[in-house]
Design a protein around this motif. Structure first.
Motif, PDB file in Angstrom:
ATOM      1  N   SER A 106       0.816  -1.222   0.000  1.00 26.65           N
ATOM      2  CA  SER A 106       0.000   0.000   0.000  1.00 26.65           C
ATOM      3  C   SER A 106       0.850   1.271   0.000  1.00 26.65           C
ATOM      4  CB  SER A 106      -0.936   0.012   1.195  1.00 26.65           C
ATOM      5  OG  SER A 106      -0.188   0.077   2.400  1.00 26.65           O
ATOM      6  N   SER A 107       2.125   1.134   0.378  1.00 22.50           N
ATOM      7  CA  SER A 107       2.996   2.311   0.382  1.00 22.50           C
ATOM      8  C   SER A 107       3.911   2.342  -0.838  1.00 22.50           C
ATOM      9  CB  SER A 107       3.855   2.323   1.651  1.00 22.50           C
ATOM     10  OG  SER A 107       4.701   1.180   1.698  1.00 22.50           O
ATOM     11  N   GLY A 108       3.661   1.438  -1.794  1.00 17.99           N
ATOM     12  CA  GLY A 108       4.436   1.444  -3.026  1.00 17.99           C
ATOM     13  C   GLY A 108       5.675   0.585  -3.004  1.00 17.99           C
ATOM     14  N   THR A 109       5.887  -0.164  -1.926  1.00 14.46           N
ATOM     15  CA  THR A 109       7.056  -1.049  -1.854  1.00 14.46           C
ATOM     16  C   THR A 109       6.861  -2.232  -2.799  1.00 14.46           C
ATOM     17  OG1 THR A 109       7.375  -0.457   0.463  1.00 14.46           O
ATOM     18  CG2 THR A 109       8.471  -2.464  -0.297  1.00 14.46           C
ATOM     19  N   GLN A 110       7.940  -2.612  -3.510  1.00 21.95           N
ATOM     20  CA  GLN A 110       7.880  -3.755  -4.413  1.00 21.95           C
ATOM     21  C   GLN A 110       8.007  -5.027  -3.581  1.00 21.95           C
ATOM     22  OE1 GLN A 110      10.745  -3.661  -7.587  1.00 21.95           O
ATOM     23  NE2 GLN A 110      10.158  -5.667  -8.385  1.00 21.95           N
ATOM     24  N   VAL A 111       6.906  -5.747  -3.415  1.00 22.50           N
ATOM     25  CA  VAL A 111       6.850  -6.905  -2.524  1.00 22.50           C
ATOM     26  C   VAL A 111       6.669  -8.174  -3.340  1.00 22.50           C
ATOM     27  CG1 VAL A 111       5.639  -7.960  -0.583  1.00 22.50           C
ATOM     28  CG2 VAL A 111       5.802  -5.475  -0.733  1.00 22.50           C
ATOM     29  N   GLN A 112       7.365  -9.220  -2.939  1.00 23.62           N
ATOM     30  CA  GLN A 112       7.231 -10.519  -3.612  1.00 23.62           C
ATOM     31  C   GLN A 112       7.012 -11.605  -2.567  1.00 23.62           C
ATOM     32  OE1 GLN A 112      10.270 -11.498  -6.495  1.00 23.62           O
ATOM     33  NE2 GLN A 112       9.938 -13.698  -6.240  1.00 23.62           N
ATOM     34  N   PRO A 113       5.775 -12.150  -2.472  1.00 22.67           N
ATOM     35  CA  PRO A 113       5.546 -13.276  -1.553  1.00 22.67           C
ATOM     36  C   PRO A 113       6.389 -14.472  -1.974  1.00 22.67           C
ATOM     37  CG  PRO A 113       3.472 -12.295  -2.264  1.00 22.67           C
ATOM     38  CD  PRO A 113       4.536 -11.731  -3.160  1.00 22.67           C
ATOM     39  N   SER A 114       6.880 -15.199  -1.000  1.00 24.75           N
ATOM     40  CA  SER A 114       7.760 -16.322  -1.326  1.00 24.75           C
ATOM     41  C   SER A 114       7.779 -17.307  -0.173  1.00 24.75           C
ATOM     42  CB  SER A 114       9.187 -15.820  -1.602  1.00 24.75           C
ATOM     43  OG  SER A 114      10.073 -16.890  -1.804  1.00 24.75           O
ATOM     44  N   THR A 115       7.983 -18.584  -0.507  1.00 26.04           N
ATOM     45  CA  THR A 115       8.077 -19.602   0.550  1.00 26.04           C
ATOM     46  C   THR A 115       9.489 -19.684   1.117  1.00 26.04           C
ATOM     47  OG1 THR A 115       8.517 -21.263  -1.142  1.00 26.04           O
ATOM     48  CG2 THR A 115       6.232 -20.996  -0.404  1.00 26.04           C
ATOM     49  N   GLU A 116      10.445 -19.034   0.452  1.00 24.39           N
ATOM     50  CA  GLU A 116      11.826 -19.104   0.922  1.00 24.39           C
ATOM     51  C   GLU A 116      12.599 -17.864   0.488  1.00 24.39           C
ATOM     52  OE1 GLU A 116      13.587 -21.651  -2.878  1.00 24.39           O
ATOM     53  OE2 GLU A 116      13.490 -22.592  -0.905  1.00 24.39           O
ATOM     54  N   LEU A 117      13.782 -17.721   1.036  1.00 25.65           N
ATOM     55  CA  LEU A 117      14.671 -16.617   0.674  1.00 25.65           C
ATOM     56  C   LEU A 117      15.163 -16.808  -0.758  1.00 25.65           C
ATOM     57  CD1 LEU A 117      16.553 -14.165   1.466  1.00 25.65           C
ATOM     58  CD2 LEU A 117      18.255 -15.908   2.103  1.00 25.65           C
ATOM     59  N   ILE A 118      15.128 -15.742  -1.535  1.00 22.06           N
ATOM     60  CA  ILE A 118      15.684 -15.742  -2.890  1.00 22.06           C
ATOM     61  C   ILE A 118      16.814 -14.719  -2.918  1.00 22.06           C
ATOM     62  CG2 ILE A 118      15.200 -15.262  -5.325  1.00 22.06           C
ATOM     63  CD1 ILE A 118      12.315 -16.134  -4.781  1.00 22.06           C
ATOM     64  N   ALA A 119      17.911 -15.084  -3.543  1.00 21.56           N
ATOM     65  CA  ALA A 119      19.115 -14.254  -3.495  1.00 21.56           C
ATOM     66  C   ALA A 119      18.898 -12.837  -4.012  1.00 21.56           C
ATOM     67  CB  ALA A 119      20.235 -14.936  -4.286  1.00 21.56           C
ATOM     68  N   SER A 120      17.950 -12.643  -4.906  1.00 24.36           N
ATOM     69  CA  SER A 120      17.733 -11.324  -5.504  1.00 24.36           C
ATOM     70  C   SER A 120      16.993 -10.357  -4.579  1.00 24.36           C
ATOM     71  CB  SER A 120      16.960 -11.457  -6.815  1.00 24.36           C
ATOM     72  OG  SER A 120      15.689 -12.053  -6.569  1.00 24.36           O
ATOM     73  N   PHE A 121      16.474 -10.854  -3.468  1.00 19.63           N
ATOM     74  CA  PHE A 121      15.767  -9.968  -2.549  1.00 19.63           C
ATOM     75  C   PHE A 121      16.754  -8.966  -1.925  1.00 19.63           C
ATOM     76  CE2 PHE A 121      12.447 -13.465  -1.379  1.00 19.63           C
ATOM     77  CZ  PHE A 121      11.771 -13.209  -2.567  1.00 19.63           C
ATOM     78  N   GLY A 122      16.230  -7.748  -1.645  1.00 21.78           N
ATOM     79  CA  GLY A 122      17.009  -6.790  -0.854  1.00 21.78           C
ATOM     80  C   GLY A 122      16.693  -6.936   0.610  1.00 21.78           C
ATOM     81  N   VAL A 123      15.421  -7.269   0.908  1.00 22.82           N
ATOM     82  CA  VAL A 123      14.964  -7.481   2.281  1.00 22.82           C
ATOM     83  C   VAL A 123      14.131  -8.754   2.295  1.00 22.82           C
ATOM     84  CG1 VAL A 123      13.602  -6.531   4.196  1.00 22.82           C
ATOM     85  CG2 VAL A 123      14.865  -4.976   2.689  1.00 22.82           C
TER      86      VAL A 123
END
Length: 905
Positions: A106-123
């Protein structure tokens, strides 16, 4: 990372903490130097924390439901923004946290639901119940990623009773590397206000910490810890919440300690030889096992610890000589280098075991004035683990191993401080065991405040806790009229107040005193010094609790000058009763042109000039001080003294000649109408001291004698300065008394300053040859014969002493103090003072003088014999000196000493 700036970002525009509802959080434990609390409830429980690891960051929340709470929305957006390594970085959110996805999207953050950590994530945002990707998550943060993690450990603990939450709860496998742990303690909920600044980390978890399991493993089969070796150990400051002592002496000084940190463990010994002495083999094997040998990984032994490698190999422990590498399971090294400090810290945090040993007293002796807690190489490795090596040595001995079942009764700094604080708060009388810990506790408080607060919020919090303790209880009055017992709560408060003042820029807040208005002035200081480090008097005094500001020329900053407040340099920390605070001087390096120094206790102001300084005259502007009575022979005039100098308001005064400075209470010298005759006499005394020592008439630095209400040893003691009690002031400034009764004590101490290792035979002559100066000065300057100067030199006493000594067989073990002096007096009475003066002069040009007593005594006997051209070998043999046959043969060519007084006895 600046925790204050980070905190401000995290709570920006957050109105309050609304933790109402059904969710019950857990308390968080913070031990890392980069960890800091974001939310601490009124019970002192940390419920939200942040930290840093490697290049990345973490925010830890004490219940996963808060990760999706609309009431926490503003904070969650702030947290993700702070955690993000770059604007627009993708934020991965564990699929079970769907509410968080909505809040962030809702604040414009690029969010990606995921079942696990993916290396390309920043957070990455997750709950704390699955450590399947634990190692990947740690490396993700270490490389610069941000981790937002929430959970509570009390429910998990209810189903895992045999496991310890701190080390086995899944979330702790990740967050502990950054010094943050989920605990199984219920957190109090409610609506809480936002703190104006970073809250303090609580002193200790309310339920205390149980190290009995660790002690059982580390001390299995060990009933005694025998640390008597060739090495002299330091002792340890064990200040971390998850650090604990393994070996304590009778004064609670620690020589072995261990700590949990992150996923790893540490064992510290206060001398490297303790890691390879056969007497501690069982303990060393236990330590290796505890550190992680069951993981069957590689054990690397630094080449400096080859003896440890040999000991382990003999006991079938597979290990290898190795420098530090990443693929070790355990690393063993000394504490004398910090080259790998950062890597070792990460190695332990991620599960490695560190066995480290070394002492810091030698480093401290070679780096006088430097902060051992902050600068000693080993402490740059160990501070973060909650253990530090101190710069003082301790007596090696045989000590019983700690009993694991009694671990809650063992001395532990944080536990002792928490119990002491509780006693203060409840106004209770101190009870065992706390009452017996007070001296150690006060020493540890002083030391822990020497760790710079810039090292982390864990130290800032300790500073805050101790500051509040002094503020709420006040600084106890202490004086000759109101002495304080050495093992009392008042002494702890005095120690803490003093240490706080050393760390504070402004003592006035602590002292709560009225600040007098004082003018600015300029002083001229001689900053050329050919002797040892010298105190240069400014003639100024800083009132207690005040701050003085200096402005130095740019050319003299960073070149070794120091400011010192106070002249009473004796440390009384171990005294059984105090008549003044234990430490009252303060020193600061001159690093900047403008510097301010505050002092809780006040004192005369000095500039310390290091040996070899060639700065010449330096003008220094000073603001915030008052003038002190200061009269310098040859520079101050009698009229100045009468009209203004002696009326200056400071309580301490100084009378100075070229070769000595007397520091006494101002009241003791104000009645003197003319200091010149007194100081002229002192200059004659100092000329005589130099004459007998065969040294130049002008001393490299003036000697100093300082009077104090209480000193650390004896009636007087030597040093720079020589220290004496206030009762001795009449021997220093009352000419009539001096000329009638002499001043044996002060000259005795000045004699100590003239003793030289080449012709001293300790311990026999330590308190003997210094008295030659007392005899010389009394006879040459004061006209007082030796038998009047001291009753022990009356003829009947001298004869009896010789008779008693010879009656016991003239054994060297009995040759000391007055008996030893008698030997030298017999020579002086036969050959005069000139023989001594010539011999002392010759010694100053000699090289390769032996260091053992027998050889030095033979050399002195031979040199004195040649000086007076008499064979003195029989005389020295009669006194029990170990004269060698070849020396006797060599001296046989000289005429016999027919008047040898030892022939008649």
């Amino acid at each position: 990372m600046d925790s204050s700036a980070a905190y401000d970002l995290l709570v920006d525009d957050v109105q309050d903490w609304d933790l109402t509802g059904d969710s019950v959080p857990c308390e968080l434990l913070l031990i890392g130097e980069t960890a800091f609390p974001v939310l601490v409830n009124p019970r002192g429980q940390v419920l939200i924390a942040a930290s840093q690891y490697g290049k990345g960051r973490m925010v830890v929340i004490s219940h996963e439901s808060y990760l999706g709470s609309p009431k926490m929305a503003r904070f969650l957006r702030n947290a993700v923004g702070w955690l993000s390594p770059s604007p627009g970085a993708v934020v991965g959110v564990q699929k079970s946290l769907s509410s968080l996805v909505s809040i962030l999207s809702s604040s414009g953050t690029q969010v990606q639901p995921s079942t696990e950590l993916i290396a390309s994530f920043g957070v990455y945002c997750m709950d704390a119940y699955d450590a399947a990707q634990g190692r990947e998550l740690i490396q993700f943060v270490k490389r610069g990623g941000g981790l937002l993690i929430g959970g509570q450990a009390w429910h998990w603990a209810s189903g895992h009773s045999t496991e310890r939450v701190l080390f086995d709860f899944p979330g702790n496998h990740v967050t502990s590397v950054a010094g943050v742990y989920f605990m199984d303690i219920y957190g109090e909920i409610g609506t809480f206000s936002i703190s104006d600044k970073v809250p303090a980390i609580p002193l200790i978890a309310p339920h205390g910490l149980d190290f009995s399991r660790d002690l059982n493993l580390l001390l299995r089969g060990v009933s005694e810890l025998d640390i008597v070796t060739d090495g002299v150990p330091s002792h340890l400051l064990v200040h971390g919440t998850l650090a604990f002592p393994l070996g304590l002496d009778d004064a609670y000084q620690c020589f072995l300690a261990a700590a949990h940190y992150g996923r790893g463990r540490v064992v510290v010994a206060t001398h490297e030889v303790l890691l390879s002495t056969p007497k501690l083999t069982d303990f060393i094997l236990n330590a290796i096992q505890w550190l992680g040998a069951e993981k069957k990984g590689r054990i690397g032994i630094n080449p400096n610890l080859k003896d440890l490698h040999d000991l382990l190999t003999q006991r079938q422990v597979v290990c290898e000589i190795s420098e530090f590498t990443d693929n070790l399971s355990i690393y063993c090294c000394q504490s004398y280098s910090d080259n790998e400090a950062k890597k070792i810290h990460e190695f332990v945090a991620e599960g490695g075991g560190l066995l480290i040993g070394g002492q810091a007293w030698w480093w401290a002796s070679q780096n006088e004035g430097r902060n051992v807690l902050a600068e000693y190489p080993g402490n740059k490795i160990l501070n973060g683990f909650g253990i530090s090596i101190l710069g003082e040595s301790m007596e090696a001995g045989k000590y019983p191993a700690l009993q694991p079942e009694e671990q809650r009764g063992h001395y532990h700094f944080r536990r002792a401080l928490a119990q002491f604080q509780q006693h203060l708060d409840k106004k209770e009388e101190l009870q065992p065991p706390v009452a017996g810990w007070l001296q150690k506790l006060s020493q540890d408080c002083t030391k822990v405040l020497q760790i710079p607060v810039k090292n982390g919020h864990v130290y800032t919090s300790l500073y805050h806790i101790l500051y509040e303790m002094v503020q709420s209880n006040g600084i106890p009055p202490v004086s000759e009229e109101h002495p304080v017992k050495g093992n009392s709560k008042e002494v702890v408060l005095l120690h803490v107040a003093t240490a706080l003042c050393q760390a504070m820029s402004d003592c006035a807040r602590l002292a709560l005193c009225e600040l007098p208005t004082v003018p600015s002035t300029t002083v001229e200081i001689n900053c050329t010094n050919t002797g040892d480090a010298a105190w240069r008097s400014t003639g100024l005094y800083l009132p207690p609790g005040n701050t003085v500001t200096f402005v130095f020329p740019s050319a003299v900053t960073g070149v070794g000058l120091q400011v010192q407040i106070g002249c009473h340099s004796d440390d009384l920390s171990r005294a059984e009763e105090l008549k003044r605070p234990p430490v009252v001087i303060r020193r600061c390096d001159v690093k900047d042109q403008k510097m301010s120094v505050s002092s809780l206790w006040g004192g005369l102001i000095y500039i310390i000039v290091p040996k070899g300084s060639q700065l010449g005259g330096v003008s220094i502007a000073v603001k915030g001080a008052v003038q002190a009575p200061f009269f310098r022979l040859g520079k101050s005039s009698k009229s100045q003294w009468l009209t203004c100098i002696r009326h200056y308001p400071a309580p301490w005064a100084e009378l100075a000649t070229q070769n000595i400075i007397l520091t006494v209470s101002a009241d003791s010298i104000r009645p003197i109408d003319d200091p010149e005759p007194l100081l002229t006499l002192w200059e004659r005394i100092m000329a005589a001291v130099a004459e007998l020592a065969a040294t130049p008439a002008t001393f490299p630095r003036p000697e100093r004698i300082v009077a104090d209400v209480q000193i650390s040893a004896g009636w007087m003691h030597s040093g720079y300065p020589i220290m004496c009690h206030l009762d001795s002031v009449k021997e220093l400034v009352n000419m009539e008394y001096m000329q009638a009764n002499g001043l044996w004590g002060p000259i005795h101490e000045l004699g100590h300053s003239q003793q030289q290792a080449g012709w001293e035979f300790p311990p026999h002559t330590t308190e003997a040859t210094c008295n030659l100066w007392s005899v010389y000065v009394h006879e040459k300057v004061l006209g007082i014969s030796r038998d009047r100067a001291h009753e022990d030199l009356q003829l009947k006493n001298r004869k009896k002493r010789i008779s008693d000594y010879l009656g016991k067989g003239a054994q060297l073990k009995d040759w000391n103090v007055w008996t030893a002096l008698e030997t030298y007096l017999q020579l002086q009475e036969a050959f005069g003072w000139e023989a001594f003066i010539q011999l002392y002069s010759e010694y100053q040009t000699m090289s390769n003088i032996p260091t053992d007593n027998p050889s030095k005594m033979n050399l002195w006997a031979e040199k004195f014999s040649w000086q007076v051209k008499k064979n003195l070998a029989p005389f020295f043999v009669a006194w029990g000196w170990p004269i060698k046959g070849e020396v006797s043969k060599k001296l046989a060519s000289l005429p016999n000493w027919d008047k040898n007084p030892m022939k008649k006895v």
